[in-house]
Scaffold this active site. Structure first.
Site, PDB file in Angstrom:
ATOM      1  N   TRP A 178       0.651  -1.097   0.286  1.00 37.76           N
ATOM      2  CA  TRP A 178       0.111   0.024  -0.140  1.00 37.76           C
ATOM      3  C   TRP A 178       0.864   1.385   0.030  1.00 37.76           C
ATOM      4  CZ3 TRP A 178      -3.594   2.370  -2.026  1.00 37.76           C
ATOM      5  CH2 TRP A 178      -4.528   3.371  -1.332  1.00 37.76           C
ATOM      6  N   ARG A 231      11.316  -0.089   5.705  1.00 39.42           N
ATOM      7  CA  ARG A 231      12.066  -0.537   6.784  1.00 39.42           C
ATOM      8  C   ARG A 231      13.280  -1.290   6.446  1.00 39.42           C
ATOM      9  NH1 ARG A 231      11.044  -4.940   9.643  1.00 39.42           N
ATOM     10  NH2 ARG A 231       8.878  -5.186   8.736  1.00 39.42           N
ATOM     11  N   LYS A 250      -5.309   1.319   8.793  1.00 36.93           N
ATOM     12  CA  LYS A 250      -6.894   1.100   9.251  1.00 36.93           C
ATOM     13  C   LYS A 250      -6.916   0.236  10.167  1.00 36.93           C
ATOM     14  CE  LYS A 250      -8.350   1.666   4.503  1.00 36.93           C
ATOM     15  NZ  LYS A 250      -8.794   0.941   3.027  1.00 36.93           N
ATOM     16  N   GLY A 270     -10.746   4.177   2.201  1.00 37.70           N
ATOM     17  CA  GLY A 270     -11.766   4.046   0.953  1.00 37.70           C
ATOM     18  C   GLY A 270     -11.453   2.512   0.354  1.00 37.70           C
ATOM     19  N   LYS A 323     -14.510  -2.632   8.769  1.00 41.50           N
ATOM     20  CA  LYS A 323     -14.789  -3.515   7.675  1.00 41.50           C
ATOM     21  C   LYS A 323     -13.817  -4.546   7.720  1.00 41.50           C
ATOM     22  CE  LYS A 323     -11.147  -1.971   5.108  1.00 41.50           C
ATOM     23  NZ  LYS A 323     -10.175  -2.658   4.415  1.00 41.50           N
ATOM     24  N   ASP A 336     -15.792   0.822   1.173  1.00 39.16           N
ATOM     25  CA  ASP A 336     -14.786  -0.111   1.697  1.00 39.16           C
ATOM     26  C   ASP A 336     -15.095  -1.686   2.145  1.00 39.16           C
ATOM     27  OD1 ASP A 336     -12.022  -0.844   2.023  1.00 39.16           O
ATOM     28  OD2 ASP A 336     -11.520   0.629   3.792  1.00 39.16           O
ATOM     29  N   SER A 348      -8.681  -9.674  -1.142  1.00 36.80           N
ATOM     30  CA  SER A 348      -8.501  -8.997   0.194  1.00 36.80           C
ATOM     31  C   SER A 348      -8.080  -9.982   1.312  1.00 36.80           C
ATOM     32  CB  SER A 348     -10.112  -8.692   1.036  1.00 36.80           C
ATOM     33  OG  SER A 348     -10.188  -8.520   2.215  1.00 36.80           O
ATOM     34  N   VAL A 401       0.024  -8.215   6.435  1.00 39.63           N
ATOM     35  CA  VAL A 401      -0.765  -8.100   7.462  1.00 39.63           C
ATOM     36  C   VAL A 401      -2.191  -8.269   7.223  1.00 39.63           C
ATOM     37  CG1 VAL A 401      -1.383  -6.781   9.609  1.00 39.63           C
ATOM     38  CG2 VAL A 401       1.049  -7.208   9.122  1.00 39.63           C
ATOM     39  N   GLU A 403      -5.251  -6.950   8.744  1.00 40.55           N
ATOM     40  CA  GLU A 403      -5.446  -6.037  10.186  1.00 40.55           C
ATOM     41  C   GLU A 403      -6.543  -6.485  10.829  1.00 40.55           C
ATOM     42  OE1 GLU A 403      -3.480  -3.660  11.025  1.00 40.55           O
ATOM     43  OE2 GLU A 403      -2.893  -2.489   9.731  1.00 40.55           O
TER      44      GLU A 403
END
Length: 349
Positions: A16, A36, A110, A138, A193, A246, A256, A281, A283
């Protein structure tokens, strides 16, 4: 007159963060991306690709990456913070002494912080109170944004003029930010979400059908709305891009991370098995417990999120979680959602 933002730093070299750095370059901005892992920064600079997180996507040759946070932040006029939600506090604590003056911070994570129950904007304000704050949220898949496919997002900031300046800085023909002043609404939709997407994945993995998934999406939106309204969000934000938009994207596609994780759980795999195969990850795994705790604090009913928290914490198996939802009392839809009590039958003579 809106302030002009030309130099953007992006903190986070994952999929992202890389996608947002790429679309910022398309908008004509000078961009420095902090990763990183030094090897990620080296690969981006040498090959104009992020092979670890966005393989196969060609990046703008003018996108500069670095593993030196001070270098990334130096001279930036806006900073996009694109790290996992649970890493936001330590990342900002490290960045604080290096922060470029009063450059605005755009939070692109998020989630809700575990332990404190703080939203991402609350975490940021606690660590860097002097930085003006915005939230970008979004329906977005990183690869599609990086490839320049049409995307619309919410960019929320309490300062409407700053929101508009950031929209002008980041917007392109295919990346369309919509300005808002409802920070809470943008955050709550984006956080909850992810938990609901796991639930929809479980339903898909169990083969319960499209009717069940549609019901879960709709009742999930009701949970987002109840919590969001209690925290001061506007209904139109929760039914907009950062809420309903979203939710639809994240809870209906195997792209997803959260939906695909739920699908694997529904297919009988364990959480440890699924997480052991991933580098990125999901989330919702970390957000579920924080959302349930936040809902309890505000006395908000969120049965779907509670069921998924039970699955992730090992209290239920997926079948028991679905059974617990199906055995809930029948209710009136909308408004107070009061429970419907059966009327005792009387014998006819």
């Amino acid at each position: 007159m809106n302030q002009i933002i030309d130099h953007i730093a992006v903190i986070g070299g994952g999929a992202w963060g890389t996608a947002l750095a790429q679309t910022s370059r398309r908008a004509g901005r000078r961009v420095t991306l902090w990763a990183r892992e030094p090897e990620v920064a080296r690969a981006i600079n040498a090959t104009h690709e992020n092979p670890d997180f966005l393989p196969g996507v060609s990046l703008d040759p003018g996108l500069h990456a670095t593993a030196d946070l001070a270098e990334a932040l130096r001279g930036a006029e806006a900073v996009l913070v694109v790290c996992p939600a649970q890493a936001l506090r330590p990342v900002l604590t490290t960045a604080r002494p290096l922060w470029p003056g009063r450059a605005p911070m755009v939070i692109c994570a998020k989630g809700v912080e575990q332990g404190s129950g703080a939203r991402m904007s609350e975490v940021a304000t606690a660590v860097l109170p002097e930085a003006p704050l915005a939230v970008l949220s979004g329906p977005t898949f990183a690869r599609e944004v990086a490839e320049g496919r049409p995307t619309a997002v919410t960019l929320a900031c309490a300062d409407g003029a700053l929101a508009e300046a950031l929209v002008l800085a980041l917007g392109t023909r295919t990346f369309r930010p919509y300005a808002s002043t409802d920070v809470v609404g943008a955050e709550i939709g984006g956080a909850v979400k992810n938990v609901l997407a796991i639930a929809c994945g479980v339903v898909e993995g169990l083969g319960l059908g499209d009717n069940a998934r549609a019901a879960l999406l709709t009742r999930g939106l009701a949970e987002i709305t109840r919590l969001g309204r209690a925290l001061g969000a506007r209904s139109e934000t929760l039914s907009g891009l950062s809420g309903l938009g979203d939710l639809i994207l994240t809870a209906t596609s195997m792209q997803s991370r959260n939906f695909s994780l739920g699908f694997a759980l529904g297919q009988g795999r364990t959480l440890d098995q699924v997480l052991g195969e991933r580098r990125s990850v999901a989330e919702g795994v970390h957000t579920a417990s924080a959302v349930v705790a936040l809902a309890a604090r505000w006395a908000i009913e969120m049965p779907i999120c509670a069921a998924i928290h039970g699955v992730l914490s090992g209290d239920y198996d997926v079948t028991s979680a679905i059974e617990s939802l199906l055995s809930r009392p029948l209710r009136v839809e909308g408004g107070s959602e009061s429970q419907i009590h059966p009327t005792a039958k009387t014998a006819t003579p």
